[in-house]
Design an enzyme around this catalytic site. Structure first.
Site, short mmCIF file in Angstrom:
data_model
loop_
_atom_site.label_atom_id
_atom_site.label_comp_id
_atom_site.label_asym_id
_atom_site.label_seq_id
_atom_site.Cartn_x
_atom_site.Cartn_y
_atom_site.Cartn_z
N ASP A 156 -7.35 -68.11 14.74
CA ASP A 156 -7.64 -68.81 15.98
C ASP A 156 -8.84 -69.74 15.94
O ASP A 156 -9.45 -70.03 16.97
CB ASP A 156 -7.85 -67.78 17.10
CG ASP A 156 -8.83 -66.68 16.68
OD1 ASP A 156 -9.71 -66.94 15.84
OD2 ASP A 156 -8.72 -65.56 17.20
N GLU A 179 -1.63 -63.54 11.69
CA GLU A 179 -2.37 -62.97 12.80
C GLU A 179 -1.96 -63.66 14.11
O GLU A 179 -2.79 -64.07 14.92
CB GLU A 179 -3.88 -63.04 12.58
CG GLU A 179 -4.63 -62.01 13.44
CD GLU A 179 -6.14 -62.04 13.23
OE1 GLU A 179 -6.63 -61.20 12.44
OE2 GLU A 179 -6.81 -62.89 13.83
N GLU A 193 -11.16 -69.55 20.94
CA GLU A 193 -10.12 -68.92 20.13
C GLU A 193 -8.83 -68.62 20.90
O GLU A 193 -7.73 -68.79 20.37
CB GLU A 193 -10.67 -67.62 19.51
CG GLU A 193 -11.72 -67.82 18.43
CD GLU A 193 -13.13 -67.94 18.96
OE1 GLU A 193 -14.07 -67.98 18.15
OE2 GLU A 193 -13.29 -68.02 20.19
N HIS A 217 -22.43 -62.98 18.04
CA HIS A 217 -22.50 -64.41 17.72
C HIS A 217 -21.53 -65.27 18.52
O HIS A 217 -21.61 -66.50 18.46
CB HIS A 217 -22.21 -64.61 16.23
CG HIS A 217 -20.77 -64.36 15.87
ND1 HIS A 217 -20.29 -63.09 15.65
CD2 HIS A 217 -19.71 -65.19 15.74
CE1 HIS A 217 -19.00 -63.16 15.37
NE2 HIS A 217 -18.62 -64.42 15.43
N ARG A 251 -19.48 -67.59 21.07
CA ARG A 251 -19.98 -68.62 21.99
C ARG A 251 -20.15 -68.09 23.40
O ARG A 251 -21.11 -68.43 24.09
CB ARG A 251 -19.03 -69.83 21.99
CG ARG A 251 -19.09 -70.64 20.71
CD ARG A 251 -18.06 -71.75 20.71
NE ARG A 251 -18.08 -72.47 19.43
CZ ARG A 251 -18.82 -73.55 19.19
NH1 ARG A 251 -19.56 -74.05 20.14
NH2 ARG A 251 -18.79 -74.12 18.01
N HIS A 311 -26.46 -63.75 12.35
CA HIS A 311 -25.64 -64.94 12.11
C HIS A 311 -26.54 -66.15 11.83
O HIS A 311 -27.64 -66.26 12.37
CB HIS A 311 -24.76 -65.19 13.33
CG HIS A 311 -23.57 -66.06 13.05
ND1 HIS A 311 -23.64 -67.44 12.98
CD2 HIS A 311 -22.27 -65.74 12.82
CE1 HIS A 311 -22.44 -67.92 12.74
NE2 HIS A 311 -21.59 -66.92 12.62
#
Length: 397
Positions: free
Chosen positions: A96, A118, A132, A209, A211, A240
């Site tokens: 994604d 996936e 995603e 991490h 967004r 990260h």
């Protein structure tokens, strides 16, 4: 042999596609052509090296503080030219990411069948995870073969109108990679962790991490500080590399005696750290799959998830992103042995280590060169799965 373009750009894609690439290379019917977009640079390169994979082509699109629009434009421009000049019979994308979306779109533009590994994960909220959730929904509209990790993922696709004949339940390839990595005799890869095996404290492995987590990262950092106030707990944070993440978290957790902050660990070392941990606290999709497979109670720093199977099984729990809730969930779990053990049973909720075998079988069937694949059926536990060497992926050291 049929040439299959495998398009990857991030560390998770590299981890989850590495066993597939190896399986394709070992099958005389296929030749995988590995294209790296370089969406993540250092973490991607380290991971591919760990698996002994060298991309055939690298677009090298990463720039400092890149935006989604910039990534999308550069990847599409590079992929369009490459696909136009390279005769492949399928474009395989994973998951994604921006690389996933653009890889699928570039294949569609060239009228090359798109194979989505996936496929079918859905949170039900278009903006969580962002971007995603939208990326995977969009790829589903143009994919010709949908390789769903779980029966629930397949059901999501069917509800959206995808023909059942185009869906194969394979299990998640991350479990294939994890089984191999977990068996490697390797250390933690960082001097700050050299004493970890001799440390009697409970270890909480923490990372954040995403967004959608960015505005709340300071609160998450405060929760980690609260958890580490217990002298019997050690919090390990592989931080990260994104500067936005670092600027938000570091002021809250740096320099504290019970918090160890390290740079992102290479995949093999990170797997070793997961094995040592007592609790995994993360907003990472990989942790949601790997933690339960290893029997590590996994607390997910999100309000919704596209991976509900471990939640339903009781091996993972959504804890949101507030300071109070995170602190309460971790401290309660560490102090309640019965509750802890209920979450600590290893399970093959997401895979049995043979997803890559099913992926290649599904691809062969798609091209009329093999029988239909028997689908993955969840059940049993990860630790007891058959691990015959002939079935395990083999990678360079």
């Amino acid at each position: 042999m049929r040439k299959i373009a495998v398009v990857i750009g991030t560390r998770p894609e590299a981890i989850k596609c590495a066993p597939v690439i190896r399986a394709l290379r070992d099958d005389p019917r296929f030749t995988p052509i590995v294209l790296s977009t370089g969406q993540h640079r250092q973490m991607l390169d380290e991971t591919l090296q760990a698996f002994g994979i060298k991309p055939d082509t690298d677009l090298n699109v990463m720039t400092e503080r890149q935006t989604l629009s910039q990534i999308t434009h550069r990847v599409l421009d590079g992929l369009a030219g490459w696909l136009a000049a390279c005769s492949v019979e399928a474009v395989m994308v994973h998951g994604d990411t921006a690389t996933t979306l653009v890889g699928g779109l570039a294949g569609f533009h060239q009228q090359v069948p798109v194979v989505h590994i996936e496929a079918g994960l859905r949170s039900g909220n278009l903006y969580s995870p962002f971007p995603e959730e939208a990326n995977r929904r969009l790829v589903a509209q143009i994919a010709e073969l949908h390789l769903a990790p779980t029966p629930g993922n397949a059901a999501n696709l069917i509800r959206e109108g995808i023909k059942e004949s185009k869906i194969v339940v394979t299990g998640n390839t991350v479990i294939d990679a994890l089984r191999w990595a977990a068996s490697r005799p390797i250390g933690y890869g960082h001097p700050a962790l050299a004493d970890l095996d001799d440390d009697p404290r409970k270890v909480v492995l923490a990372s954040a991490h995403r967004r959608e987590s960015w505005p709340l990262l300071p609160r998450i950092g405060e929760a980690l500080r609260d958890i580490a106030a217990d002298g019997d707990v050690r919090v390990v944070v592989p931080l990260h590399r994104n500067p936005i993440v670092r600027e938000a978290l570091l002021p809250k957790i740096a320099g504290l005696p019970n918090i160890t902050v390290v740079d992102p660990l290479p995949y093999l070392h990170f797997c070793r750290l997961m094995l040592r941990s007592d609790i995994i606290l993360s907003d990472s999709s990989g942790a949601e799959e790997e933690g339960p497979a290893l029997g590590k109670p996994t607390l997910v720093l999100r309000d919704v998830t596209e991976r509900p199977e471990a939640i339903a099984a009781g091996t993972a729990r959504l804890v949101g992103r507030t300071r109070e809730r995170i602190t309460e969930e971790v401290t309660t779990l560490l102090g309640d042995e019965v509750r802890y053990q209920q979450m600590a049973a290893p399970a093959n909720t997401y895979g049995d280590g043979r997803a890559s075998e099913r992926v290649v079988g599904a691809l062969a069937h798609f091209f009329g060169e093999g029988p239909a694949v028997m689908p993955f059926v969840p059940g049993g536990d990860f630790a007891s799965q058959d691990s015959r060497p002939a079935q395990a992926p083999v990678f360079a050291a």
